[in-house]
Motif scaffolding. Structure first.
Motif, short mmCIF file in Angstrom:
data_model
loop_
_atom_site.label_atom_id
_atom_site.label_comp_id
_atom_site.label_asym_id
_atom_site.label_seq_id
_atom_site.Cartn_x
_atom_site.Cartn_y
_atom_site.Cartn_z
N GLU A 243 -10.18 -4.93 -2.99
CA GLU A 243 -11.11 -4.59 -4.06
C GLU A 243 -10.78 -3.20 -4.61
N SER A 244 -10.76 -3.10 -5.90
CA SER A 244 -10.54 -1.79 -6.51
C SER A 244 -11.88 -1.10 -6.77
N ASP A 245 -11.85 0.20 -6.88
CA ASP A 245 -13.05 1.01 -7.20
C ASP A 245 -14.17 0.84 -6.17
N ILE A 246 -13.81 0.71 -4.90
CA ILE A 246 -14.85 0.59 -3.87
C ILE A 246 -14.93 1.84 -3.00
N ASN A 248 -15.45 5.65 -1.82
CA ASN A 248 -16.27 6.83 -2.10
C ASN A 248 -15.46 8.07 -1.67
N ARG A 249 -14.94 8.78 -2.63
CA ARG A 249 -14.06 9.91 -2.34
C ARG A 249 -14.77 10.99 -1.51
N LEU A 352 -4.90 6.78 -3.81
CA LEU A 352 -5.68 6.76 -5.05
C LEU A 352 -5.14 7.79 -6.04
N ASP A 353 -4.73 8.95 -5.55
CA ASP A 353 -4.17 9.98 -6.42
C ASP A 353 -2.86 9.52 -7.06
N GLY A 355 -2.18 6.32 -7.72
CA GLY A 355 -2.37 5.05 -8.40
C GLY A 355 -1.91 3.86 -7.59
N TYR A 357 -2.65 1.00 -4.37
CA TYR A 357 -3.75 0.39 -3.63
C TYR A 357 -3.43 0.39 -2.14
N TYR A 376 -13.98 -0.59 3.12
CA TYR A 376 -13.48 -1.95 2.90
C TYR A 376 -14.54 -2.98 3.27
#
Length: 389
Positions: A243-246, A248-249, A352-353, A355, A357, A376
């Protein structure tokens, strides 16, 4: 066998006799110097191979005739031997006229050709075996042909191979494949119709005695059990959703900041890469990258260091065009300290930095719990086999 040796001996005698006559004819005119090297190489090689045998045969025959007292055949046989050794002597005298370097070159040429013929014959037999087994390596240009067999299989290791990034694929038919096998790192994926020949063929580059086989269905699973028996251990693994955008940085950063000050979280570079590969427990963090240069170009990883030693790490086990497959582990005496969570968080943020996955596949429920802690979600269980080859 005895008749074949006698025939072989006669053929050699005739060849050397003809060569001796040829030398007698061409030598007075200096034509022998114009003979091509391959002729000298052949006769020199034959001479080296046959002289020991002929000396043995000559002595053995004299002893035999003496014991049996068959003097009627003595003159004929020994005369033939003397003619033969005259031919050999003549050839030897001609060869002695050559320089040492020339003789060395001719011998090298002869035996190099013999070895090349033998190697080519072995390779041809191997190719024949592969054809008989219906196992064909799939080149990068043909990977699209087997791709439909792996449709709906959400596995980055498979994607890596189909993209031509890592791994090797085989099929039962290069034009119209109905089954395929992908081998990448320690994993083997089997898809399409069942093909038992996949288990009987082993590529020369596959030098491991262990693999994790993942069948596409129960038919493949039954075939694995039937072929490997007790050497195949059935296990349950856990697929994690992609899943993308899941992520929490801020929460991920907290795992890193929450470590005691005696620990350092670092990206894998230079000496840390070497140290990770040298330690048995951490070798898989970078095992699929032969050199640091290749790892620096394609891989990415983070480790926790304590007193100069790596005690936990998370890294790219394999890579594909859109991301990585995570390998994560902690030294046994440093577990239950939050180190794996810190490494995993550092690696996810770095991906993430860039790009990329950061894909996760869990070997056990403990790995599932850690993955869920980092953001996840579990997808489903699946069957695999830990196989001793």
């Amino acid at each position: 066998m005895k008749k074949r040796l006698i025939l072989f001996e006669k053929v050699i005698m005739i060849v050397l006799f003809v060569f001796s006559i040829l030398m007698c004819v061409v030598t007075p005119f200096g034509w022998d110097e114009q003979l091509p090297d391959w002729i000298w190489a052949v006769f020199l090689g034959v001479l080296v191979l046959i002289v020991p045998y002929m000396l043995y045969a000559f002595v053995h025959q004299i002893i035999r005739i003496t014991k049996e007292k068959k003097w009627g055949s003595f003159t004929k046989r020994v005369l033939l031997r003397f003619v033969y050794f005259f031919c050999i002597s003549f050839v030897i005298l001609k060869l002695l006229a050559l320089s040492y370097s020339k003789i060395e070159y001719l011998l090298f040429t002869f035996f190099t050709v013999c070895i090349s013929i033998a190697v080519d014959d072995i390779e041809d037999k191997n190719k024949t075996t592969v054809r008989q087994l219906k196992v064909y390596p799939v080149k990068d240009a043909d990977l699209a042909k087997i791709k439909p067999l792996f449709d709906n299989w959400q596995e980055t290791l498979i994607w890596s191979c189909l993209q031509g990034v890592m791994g090797q694929a085989w099929t039962n038919d290069l034009e119209n494949p109905t089954s395929a096998k992908i081998q990448i790192a320690d994993f083997c994926f089997l898809a399409g119709e069942m093909e038992p020949d996949f288990f009987n063929y082993r590529h020369e580059s596959w030098n491991t005695d262990f693999t994790i086989m993942v069948p596409q269905n129960e038919e493949w699973a039954s075939l694995i059990e039937e072929h490997y028996g007790d050497n195949a251990k059935r296990v349950t693994r856990y697929a994690i959703k992609k899943e993308s955008d899941i992520f929490n940085r801020e929460r991920l950063q907290q795992f890193i900041d929450g470590l005691d000050s005696e620990y350092e979280v670092k990206m894998i570079e230079g000496d840390l890469f070497i140290q990770a590969k040298q330690n048995h427990w951490s070798a898989d963090l970078c095992s699929q990258f032969p050199s640091y240069e290749e790892y620096k170009e394609k891989g990415i990883g983070a480790v926790v260091v304590h007193k100069g030693e790596i005690v936990s790490g998370a890294s790219s086990y394999t890579v594909y065009k859109e991301g990585i497959e995570i390998e994560i582990d902690t030294r046994e005496d440093y577990r239950r300290k939050g180190l794996a969570a810190a490494c995993g968080a550092k690696l996810i943020l770095a991906c993430l930095d860039r790009g990329l996955y950061p894909s996760w596949d869990a070997q056990n429920l403990g790995s599932v719990a850690l993955a869920e802690k980092l953001g996840y979600h579990m997808d489903h269980e699946y069957v695999a086999y830990e196989v001793k080859l």
